[in-house]
Design a protein around this motif. Structure first.
Motif, PDB file in Angstrom:
ATOM      1  N   TYR A 121       2.382 -29.716 -66.489  1.00  0.00           N
ATOM      2  CA  TYR A 121       1.669 -28.838 -67.412  1.00  0.00           C
ATOM      3  C   TYR A 121       2.520 -27.661 -67.882  1.00  0.00           C
ATOM      4  O   TYR A 121       2.034 -26.770 -68.585  1.00  0.00           O
TER       5      TYR A 121
ATOM      6  N   LYS B  93       1.353 -24.532 -70.390  1.00  0.00           N
ATOM      7  CA  LYS B  93       1.240 -23.179 -69.845  1.00  0.00           C
ATOM      8  C   LYS B  93       2.152 -22.205 -70.587  1.00  0.00           C
ATOM      9  O   LYS B  93       1.748 -21.089 -70.913  1.00  0.00           O
TER      10      LYS B  93
ATOM     11  N   LEU C 181      -5.855 -20.381 -69.758  1.00  0.00           N
ATOM     12  CA  LEU C 181      -4.917 -19.724 -68.852  1.00  0.00           C
ATOM     13  C   LEU C 181      -5.490 -18.387 -68.419  1.00  0.00           C
ATOM     14  O   LEU C 181      -5.799 -17.534 -69.247  1.00  0.00           O
TER      15      LEU C 181
ATOM     16  N   LEU D 148      -3.741 -22.180 -64.622  1.00  0.00           N
ATOM     17  CA  LEU D 148      -4.106 -22.955 -65.795  1.00  0.00           C
ATOM     18  C   LEU D 148      -5.310 -23.826 -65.440  1.00  0.00           C
ATOM     19  O   LEU D 148      -5.259 -24.607 -64.498  1.00  0.00           O
TER      20      LEU D 148
END
Length: 157
Positions: A109, A113, A142, A147
């Motif tokens: 991710y 992010k 976020l 996240l």
């Protein structure tokens, strides 16, 4: 189960304040589906020498909810003995222990992010990859360093 264990005194902790007052007979029970449950609970209360009900707000009852979830998933043996659970509290969220790193050392991710955090992309990616990151970022939220994945009902995972 408490009766099977020859328990004489019992402390019942619950988050449903209405039900506690109904079992005590302080409030009337209008719902016919719940009335059978309340009557059964009142009959069971008479079998204990001492029984006490304590209301705990649901927000403060997360640990008990987690234990109830675990208990509902376990196949109980026929014997009356159940091995105790060993529970340890961690400093980090559980999801932090299950995220695997990609070969280049960053989690899967990382691009999402970074985009949500700084509105920047990794160097050298194509316009198509940028569009894909923006599309995927719409499903995430976020909060500081964490996240979260947004669910259709706006819950956060």
């Amino acid at each position: 189960m408490a009766l099977d264990m020859d328990t004489n005194e019992l402390l019942v902790i619950g988050y449903f304040d209405l039900l506690i007052h109904q079992v005590h007979g302080e409030w009337a029970t209008k719902n016919k589906k719940i009335l059978l449950y309340v009557n059964l609970a009142q009959r069971l209360c008479k079998k204990f020498r001492k029984i006490e009900f304590q209301h705990t707000p649901r927000a403060q009852n997360e640990f008990a909810d987690a234990l109830a979830t675990i208990a509902s998933m376990i196949q109980h043996p026929e014997s009356s003995h159940i091995d105790p659970l060993r529970i340890s509290l961690k400093e980090e969220h559980a999801h932090c222990f299950h995220v695997e790193a990609e070969p280049y050392g960053k989690p899967w991710y990382n691009d999402i992010k970074m985009y949500l955090e700084k509105w920047e992309y990794l160097e050298g990616i194509t316009n198509g990859e940028k569009k894909n990151i923006r599309r995927m970022a719409n499903g995430f939220f976020l909060n500081k360093e964490i996240l979260y994945k947004q669910t259709p009902d706006l819950g956060l995972l």
